[in-house]
Write a protein that holds these residues in place. Structure first.
Motif, PDB file in Angstrom:
ATOM      1  N   ARG A 217       0.977  -1.133   0.057  1.00  0.00           N
ATOM      2  CA  ARG A 217      -0.131  -0.046   0.020  1.00  0.00           C
ATOM      3  C   ARG A 217       0.826   1.158  -0.053  1.00  0.00           C
ATOM      4  O   ARG A 217       0.998   1.916   0.977  1.00  0.00           O
ATOM      5  CB  ARG A 217      -1.092   0.057   1.178  1.00  0.00           C
ATOM      6  N   ILE A 218       1.651   1.327  -1.155  1.00  0.00           N
ATOM      7  CA  ILE A 218       2.658   2.184  -1.317  1.00  0.00           C
ATOM      8  C   ILE A 218       2.136   3.805  -1.034  1.00  0.00           C
ATOM      9  O   ILE A 218       2.826   4.689  -0.111  1.00  0.00           O
ATOM     10  CB  ILE A 218       3.567   2.229  -2.472  1.00  0.00           C
ATOM     11  N   GLU A 219       1.103   4.147  -1.926  1.00  0.00           N
ATOM     12  CA  GLU A 219       0.571   5.530  -1.836  1.00  0.00           C
ATOM     13  C   GLU A 219      -0.158   5.793  -0.279  1.00  0.00           C
ATOM     14  O   GLU A 219       0.345   7.002  -0.061  1.00  0.00           O
ATOM     15  CB  GLU A 219      -0.466   5.504  -2.941  1.00  0.00           C
ATOM     16  N   LEU A 220      -0.615   4.928   0.016  1.00  0.00           N
ATOM     17  CA  LEU A 220      -1.169   5.042   1.519  1.00  0.00           C
ATOM     18  C   LEU A 220      -0.069   5.528   2.678  1.00  0.00           C
ATOM     19  O   LEU A 220      -0.055   6.272   3.330  1.00  0.00           O
ATOM     20  CB  LEU A 220      -2.063   4.137   2.004  1.00  0.00           C
ATOM     21  N   GLY A 221       1.038   4.561   2.342  1.00  0.00           N
ATOM     22  CA  GLY A 221       2.189   4.761   3.408  1.00  0.00           C
ATOM     23  C   GLY A 221       3.020   6.124   3.175  1.00  0.00           C
ATOM     24  O   GLY A 221       3.152   6.813   4.197  1.00  0.00           O
ATOM     25  N   LEU A 222       2.937   6.331   1.990  1.00  0.00           N
ATOM     26  CA  LEU A 222       3.671   7.910   1.759  1.00  0.00           C
ATOM     27  C   LEU A 222       2.576   9.040   2.067  1.00  0.00           C
ATOM     28  O   LEU A 222       3.283   9.883   2.635  1.00  0.00           O
ATOM     29  CB  LEU A 222       3.842   8.087   0.235  1.00  0.00           C
ATOM     30  N   ASN A 223       1.382   8.821   2.039  1.00  0.00           N
ATOM     31  CA  ASN A 223       0.713   9.770   2.592  1.00  0.00           C
ATOM     32  C   ASN A 223       0.292   9.931   4.112  1.00  0.00           C
ATOM     33  O   ASN A 223       0.765  10.880   4.634  1.00  0.00           O
ATOM     34  CB  ASN A 223      -0.979   9.312   2.172  1.00  0.00           C
ATOM     35  N   GLN A 224       0.587   8.704   4.763  1.00  0.00           N
ATOM     36  CA  GLN A 224       0.754   8.862   6.207  1.00  0.00           C
ATOM     37  C   GLN A 224       2.292   9.322   6.677  1.00  0.00           C
ATOM     38  O   GLN A 224       2.285  10.224   7.479  1.00  0.00           O
ATOM     39  CB  GLN A 224       0.670   7.361   6.836  1.00  0.00           C
ATOM     40  N   PHE A 225       3.207   9.036   5.911  1.00  0.00           N
ATOM     41  CA  PHE A 225       4.453   9.593   6.060  1.00  0.00           C
ATOM     42  C   PHE A 225       4.612  11.236   5.939  1.00  0.00           C
ATOM     43  O   PHE A 225       5.348  11.904   6.633  1.00  0.00           O
ATOM     44  CB  PHE A 225       5.564   8.992   5.229  1.00  0.00           C
ATOM     45  N   ARG A 226       4.086  11.565   4.987  1.00  0.00           N
ATOM     46  CA  ARG A 226       3.827  12.995   4.513  1.00  0.00           C
ATOM     47  C   ARG A 226       3.040  13.864   5.685  1.00  0.00           C
ATOM     48  O   ARG A 226       3.385  15.056   5.913  1.00  0.00           O
ATOM     49  CB  ARG A 226       3.239  13.610   3.501  1.00  0.00           C
ATOM     50  N   ARG A 227       2.132  13.274   6.274  1.00  0.00           N
ATOM     51  CA  ARG A 227       1.277  13.945   7.491  1.00  0.00           C
ATOM     52  C   ARG A 227       1.663  13.908   8.953  1.00  0.00           C
ATOM     53  O   ARG A 227       1.258  14.431   9.712  1.00  0.00           O
ATOM     54  CB  ARG A 227      -0.005  13.132   7.493  1.00  0.00           C
ATOM     55  N   MET A 228       2.839  13.035   8.903  1.00  0.00           N
ATOM     56  CA  MET A 228       3.419  12.827  10.437  1.00  0.00           C
ATOM     57  C   MET A 228       3.768  14.195  10.975  1.00  0.00           C
ATOM     58  O   MET A 228       3.356  14.723  11.993  1.00  0.00           O
ATOM     59  CB  MET A 228       4.772  12.164  10.282  1.00  0.00           C
ATOM     60  N   ARG A 229       4.568  15.170  10.183  1.00  0.00           N
ATOM     61  CA  ARG A 229       4.942  16.259  10.755  1.00  0.00           C
ATOM     62  C   ARG A 229       3.770  17.299  11.052  1.00  0.00           C
ATOM     63  O   ARG A 229       3.766  18.040  11.831  1.00  0.00           O
ATOM     64  CB  ARG A 229       5.882  17.067   9.711  1.00  0.00           C
ATOM     65  N   LYS A 230       2.743  17.118  10.164  1.00  0.00           N
ATOM     66  CA  LYS A 230       1.721  18.023  10.517  1.00  0.00           C
ATOM     67  C   LYS A 230       0.698  17.787  11.743  1.00  0.00           C
ATOM     68  O   LYS A 230       0.255  18.621  12.145  1.00  0.00           O
ATOM     69  CB  LYS A 230       0.716  18.029   9.295  1.00  0.00           C
ATOM     70  N   LYS A 231       0.825  16.554  12.071  1.00  0.00           N
ATOM     71  CA  LYS A 231       0.279  16.012  13.328  1.00  0.00           C
ATOM     72  C   LYS A 231       1.194  16.185  14.663  1.00  0.00           C
ATOM     73  O   LYS A 231       0.968  15.735  15.405  1.00  0.00           O
ATOM     74  CB  LYS A 231      -0.189  14.761  13.116  1.00  0.00           C
ATOM     75  N   GLY A 232       2.207  16.908  14.283  1.00  0.00           N
ATOM     76  CA  GLY A 232       3.301  16.992  15.481  1.00  0.00           C
ATOM     77  C   GLY A 232       3.940  15.922  15.845  1.00  0.00           C
ATOM     78  O   GLY A 232       4.348  15.713  16.978  1.00  0.00           O
ATOM     79  N   CYS A 233       4.235  14.810  14.931  1.00  0.00           N
ATOM     80  CA  CYS A 233       5.183  13.960  15.279  1.00  0.00           C
ATOM     81  C   CYS A 233       6.084  13.732  14.079  1.00  0.00           C
ATOM     82  O   CYS A 233       5.984  13.452  13.175  1.00  0.00           O
ATOM     83  CB  CYS A 233       4.311  12.548  15.365  1.00  0.00           C
ATOM     84  N   CYS A 234       7.348  14.158  14.706  1.00  0.00           N
ATOM     85  CA  CYS A 234       8.455  14.162  13.534  1.00  0.00           C
ATOM     86  C   CYS A 234       8.982  12.968  13.281  1.00  0.00           C
ATOM     87  O   CYS A 234       9.207  12.182  14.113  1.00  0.00           O
ATOM     88  CB  CYS A 234       9.643  15.319  14.057  1.00  0.00           C
ATOM     89  N   PRO A 235       9.211  12.194  12.047  1.00  0.00           N
ATOM     90  CA  PRO A 235       9.651  10.998  11.801  1.00  0.00           C
ATOM     91  C   PRO A 235      11.196  11.157  12.087  1.00  0.00           C
ATOM     92  O   PRO A 235      11.937  12.202  12.212  1.00  0.00           O
ATOM     93  CB  PRO A 235       9.828  11.176  10.212  1.00  0.00           C
ATOM     94  N   ASN A 236      11.882   9.868  12.763  1.00  0.00           N
ATOM     95  CA  ASN A 236      13.007   9.670  13.022  1.00  0.00           C
ATOM     96  C   ASN A 236      13.917   8.957  11.701  1.00  0.00           C
ATOM     97  O   ASN A 236      13.201   8.682  10.785  1.00  0.00           O
ATOM     98  CB  ASN A 236      13.269   9.042  14.345  1.00  0.00           C
ATOM     99  N   VAL A 237      15.128   8.574  12.137  1.00  0.00           N
ATOM    100  CA  VAL A 237      15.748   7.828  11.174  1.00  0.00           C
ATOM    101  C   VAL A 237      15.100   6.791  10.881  1.00  0.00           C
ATOM    102  O   VAL A 237      15.438   6.223   9.848  1.00  0.00           O
ATOM    103  CB  VAL A 237      17.202   7.721  11.856  1.00  0.00           C
ATOM    104  N   ARG A 238      14.636   5.880  11.862  1.00  0.00           N
ATOM    105  CA  ARG A 238      14.001   4.498  11.671  1.00  0.00           C
ATOM    106  C   ARG A 238      12.880   4.776  10.565  1.00  0.00           C
ATOM    107  O   ARG A 238      12.665   3.861   9.699  1.00  0.00           O
ATOM    108  CB  ARG A 238      13.494   3.966  12.942  1.00  0.00           C
ATOM    109  N   THR A 239      12.297   6.101  10.773  1.00  0.00           N
ATOM    110  CA  THR A 239      10.937   6.141   9.831  1.00  0.00           C
ATOM    111  C   THR A 239      11.599   6.267   8.423  1.00  0.00           C
ATOM    112  O   THR A 239      10.972   5.642   7.420  1.00  0.00           O
ATOM    113  CB  THR A 239      10.382   7.639  10.339  1.00  0.00           C
ATOM    114  N   PHE A 240      12.684   6.818   8.175  1.00  0.00           N
ATOM    115  CA  PHE A 240      13.274   6.936   6.814  1.00  0.00           C
ATOM    116  C   PHE A 240      13.646   5.775   6.183  1.00  0.00           C
ATOM    117  O   PHE A 240      13.387   5.470   5.226  1.00  0.00           O
ATOM    118  CB  PHE A 240      14.295   7.945   6.842  1.00  0.00           C
ATOM    119  N   GLU A 241      14.295   5.001   7.294  1.00  0.00           N
ATOM    120  CA  GLU A 241      14.696   3.635   6.877  1.00  0.00           C
ATOM    121  C   GLU A 241      13.540   2.827   6.246  1.00  0.00           C
ATOM    122  O   GLU A 241      13.657   1.963   5.088  1.00  0.00           O
ATOM    123  CB  GLU A 241      15.318   2.914   7.950  1.00  0.00           C
ATOM    124  N   ILE A 242      12.415   3.039   6.933  1.00  0.00           N
ATOM    125  CA  ILE A 242      11.081   2.093   6.722  1.00  0.00           C
ATOM    126  C   ILE A 242      10.881   2.468   5.279  1.00  0.00           C
ATOM    127  O   ILE A 242      10.546   1.749   4.365  1.00  0.00           O
ATOM    128  CB  ILE A 242      10.130   2.195   7.501  1.00  0.00           C
TER     129      ILE A 242
END
Length: 728
Positions: A217-242
């Motif tokens: 579910r690539i597009e849904l995953g990318l969409n959730q990834f892009r919304r992380m910062r807007k919701k106040g939760c910054c991605p970490n290195v593990r997020t980028f690795e995933i």
């Protein structure tokens, strides 16, 4: 902060709580007590798993710690339940969170999920001191023992009874479920978290992202990834690795490169886990620039690349002929005491050979892998592929002097000589090989078989094959095909069949083109039954059967007047998922004509027309003759026009035969249309056809009072032509 996943829904029966709707898995795991017992109140219970004896012990020493010891040593879960319930009935005793913990754990590990659920509900509803901590600990323990279904049930009971587990409990379970790619349960746990008002952490969202990428579910995953910062939760290195891993594994490498640059622009500092995961992925996709950039950053951060990173990086560099850089990486590994995998040395040697830098390859071997056999073999193969016989011979002699030349090494040069020089030189090398006390193996004799086949010395090749068979060896695919092809060309069919039988019983597949040749050769000598046997062995040996193989057998059966067997071969053809081509259809139609099965003739004809295929003239003549004899032309009346129109030069005989047949069967309209087509083609109706239309159309013209041709000046049908001929 919560993520919206409205597009992903779980469906549970309305009358059953979702956390109780998961089937149990029945396995037994060993485990240790998660809670410490009080040594002051604990007395060792009887070692025997005997209910009455355990009860007798507890009557004198009933205390939570002693009860826990008895439960842990009771092997039978049903006995443990009885003991637990007996203790609950004692006036001087009350269960606590610890005793519930141990009985629930025992039942869960034993797969008794029904009783486990009951005790979980009791613990949660009774609100014993420490109940929440005990239930949370159970979730962690079940996760640790890979009993995820039981962990989900415990969590469901907690939330249904108003407990709010910590985010760590949810994250622990989510991480385990992601490892199993269990998306439905991941979604269930996440929704329980949302319903409990527990704010997800970056670890929670990482688990959700990881499972989305795993199920494509690539597009849904990318969409959730892009919304992380807007919701106040910054991605970490593990997020980028995933995210990077998910994109690369799903073929979205360019997108992964963009996100990688975005990460570096935001000044994230990758860790060892990130580099170990991502560098090999980019190297596997031959993205050298990104791989080298990450490797440089890794070194700048004083992180040491492991053998996995180095081996993948070396291979990528060699593929791009950056051999000096590849050599440097290997040297750096050896300087820090890391032993590179042998495959990396082989990759470098192969790179030098492809770049035709043989002198550098030799120096590399001498300086870095003097005693490794595989890199030397790689150089030997490179010399042979380039036709550099003398360099290959010199290398083999050096290997032999050092005791490194095994049978495979000799076979490399021997095989090349058999293919490109001649059998006599091959026998000379074989003599040297034996003098060096190297025992020839199957590959040695297979190479000699090929050498003899190249010179059409099939008698010698067969003698070598018989020797191979006596030793229960098998030929390689190339040698096998070459021998069978040569025997077929020389019409030595019996020997070719003999080779095929032996190799097939050893489950060795024959190349499709060679198998086609063998089947045709067997059918050409009139031995169709043998061809059928050979085809039946193909499945056992893994040999692929093409459409042409079935067609060859069908044609041979048809010529042998065994039309019924043609249908059997057709069924095998369909089961084998082979396409029924035009030749197969033509054989089927002619065979059905021979059996006077006119309905089947018409059926196969319609299938051909539907698929845009056209029967040949012989098949058309057989089809129409069969149908006309049985007065069944009407079965193909709608297709006759198309068949005739696509024939190159249909003669008057076919037209007259069809027109008379259709007219006799009452298909006058089709007969008239066919006469129109006949006249357009410039063919002349015979007397019988002419008489048919004169008799019918004159009466029709007289009865109407007006000639048909006057209705339309543009019409050119049968009525117009006959009216003109009669002068009406």
């Amino acid at each position: 902060m919560f993520l919206k996943l409205s597009t992903l829904k779980l469906k549970f029966p309305s009358n059953i709580p979702p956390w109780l709707n998961f089937p149990g898995c029945y396995f037994v795991f060993s485990y240790s007590n998660a809670l410490r017992l009080n040594p002051e109140t604990s007395i060792n219970p009887p070692s025997l798993d005997d209910f009455e004896e355990n009860i007798g012990f507890l009557k004198k020493n009933l205390h939570p710690d002693n009860l826990i010891r008895v439960l842990d040593k009771t092997q039978d879960s049903n006995s443990a339940i009885k003991i637990f319930k007996w203790a609950a009935l004692q006036k001087s005793f009350n269960h606590n969170a610890d005793t519930y913990y141990h009985i629930i754990l025992k039942l869960g590990l034993a797969g008794n999920v029904k009783e486990m659920d009951n005790f979980c509900l009791n613990l949660a509803r009774d609100r014993h001191a420490g109940s929440g901590e005990a239930l949370a600990s159970l979730v962690h323990t079940f996760v640790r023992h890979s009993r995820l279904n039981e962990a989900i049930r415990v969590l469901g009971n907690m939330t249904s009874c108003g407990f709010n587990p910590s985010v760590d409990v949810f994250n622990d379970l989510l991480g385990a479920l992601v490892g199993k790619t269990d998306f439905q349960h991941v979604l269930f746990v996440y929704k329980e978290m949302v319903k409990g008002g527990i704010v997800p952490t970056v670890a929670t969202l990482n688990s959700l992202l990881e499972v989305l990428f795993k199920i494509n579910r690539i597009e849904l995953g990318l969409n959730q990834f892009r919304r992380m910062r807007k919701k106040g939760c910054c991605p970490n290195v593990r997020t980028f690795e995933i995210v990077l891993k998910g994109l690369v594994l799903n073929g979205r490498v360019d997108d992964a490169v963009l996100i990688l640059h975005e990460m570096l622009e935001l000044r994230y500092q990758p860790d060892l886990s990130f580099y170990t995961c991502i560098i090999p992925l980019f190297c596997g996709e031959n993205r050298l620039e990104e791989g080298m950039m990450l490797l440089r950053r890794m070194r700048a951060a004083d992180l040491v690349p492991n053998s996995v990173i180095c081996s993948k990086m070396v291979r990528c560099l060699c593929m791009n002929f950056c051999l000096d850089d590849a050599t440097s990486i290997l040297e750096e590994m050896m300087e820090i005491g890391e032993i590179p995998p042998v495959e990396s040395f082989v990759d470098v040697v192969n790179g030098f050979c492809e770049a035709e830098r043989y002198d550098e390859a030799i120096r590399f071997l001498e300086n870095n892998c003097y005693d490794l056999i595989s890199p030397h073999k790689a150089l030997l193969e490179g010399c042979c592929k380039a036709g550099n016989f003398f360099l290959g011979k010199s290398l083999l002699e050096k290997m032999s002097e050092r005791g490194m030349a095994d049978c495979d090494s000799w076979n490399i040069l021997l095989g090349w000589i058999c293919e490109n020089v001649g059998i006599n030189k091959a026998y000379e090398l074989l003599g040297r090989m034996i003098i060096r006390s190297v025992v020839p193996d199957c590959s040695t004799y297979a190479a000699l078989v090929v050498g003899n086949c190249n010179l059409n010395k099939y008698k010698d090749a067969l003698e070598l094959f018989y020797y191979i068979r006596c030793n229960f060896w098998v030929l390689d695919s190339k040698c096998y095909s070459r021998l069978v092809e040569g025997l077929c060309h020389l019409k030595r069919i019996e020997e070719a069949v003999e080779v095929y039988y032996y190799m097939s019983k050893s489950r060795c597949p024959l190349e499709v083109t060679t198998f086609n040749m063998l089947i045709k050769a067997v059918c050409d000598v009139g031995n169709v039954d043998e061809a059928v046997k050979l085809r039946s062995l193909a499945y056992y040996s893994g040999t692929s059967c093409s459409t042409s193989i079935y067609v060859t057998i069908m044609l041979a059966l048809h010529k042998s007047e065994r039309a019924k067997d043609v249908l059997v071969v057709l069924s095998q053809m369909v089961i084998g998922h082979c396409e029924v081509d035009v030749e197969a259809y033509c054989i089927l139609i002619r065979s059905m004509c021979a059996l006077n099965r006119f309905k089947d003739c018409a059926l196969f004809c319609k299938l051909m027309i539907t698929e845009g295929l056209m029967p040949d003239s012989e098949t058309i003549h057989s089809l129409f003759s069969c149908l006309m004899i049985h007065s069944q032309l009407h079965l193909v009346s709608n297709d006759i026009g198309e068949i005739i129109s696509r024939m190159e030069i249909p003669d008057s005989t076919i037209f007259n035969m069809l027109i008379n047949g259709l007219w006799t069967e009452g298909c006058q309209n089709e007969a008239r249309n066919l006469l129109d087509l006949m006249l357009e083609r410039g063919c002349v109706p015979d007397a019988t056809t002419h008489a048919l239309f004169i008799g019918s159309n004159v009466d029709r013209v007289k009865s109407r009072g007006v000639p048909t041709y006057k209705k339309s000046m543009d019409e050119d049908n049968v009525s117009n032509i006959l009216a003109d001929a009669l002068g009406k």
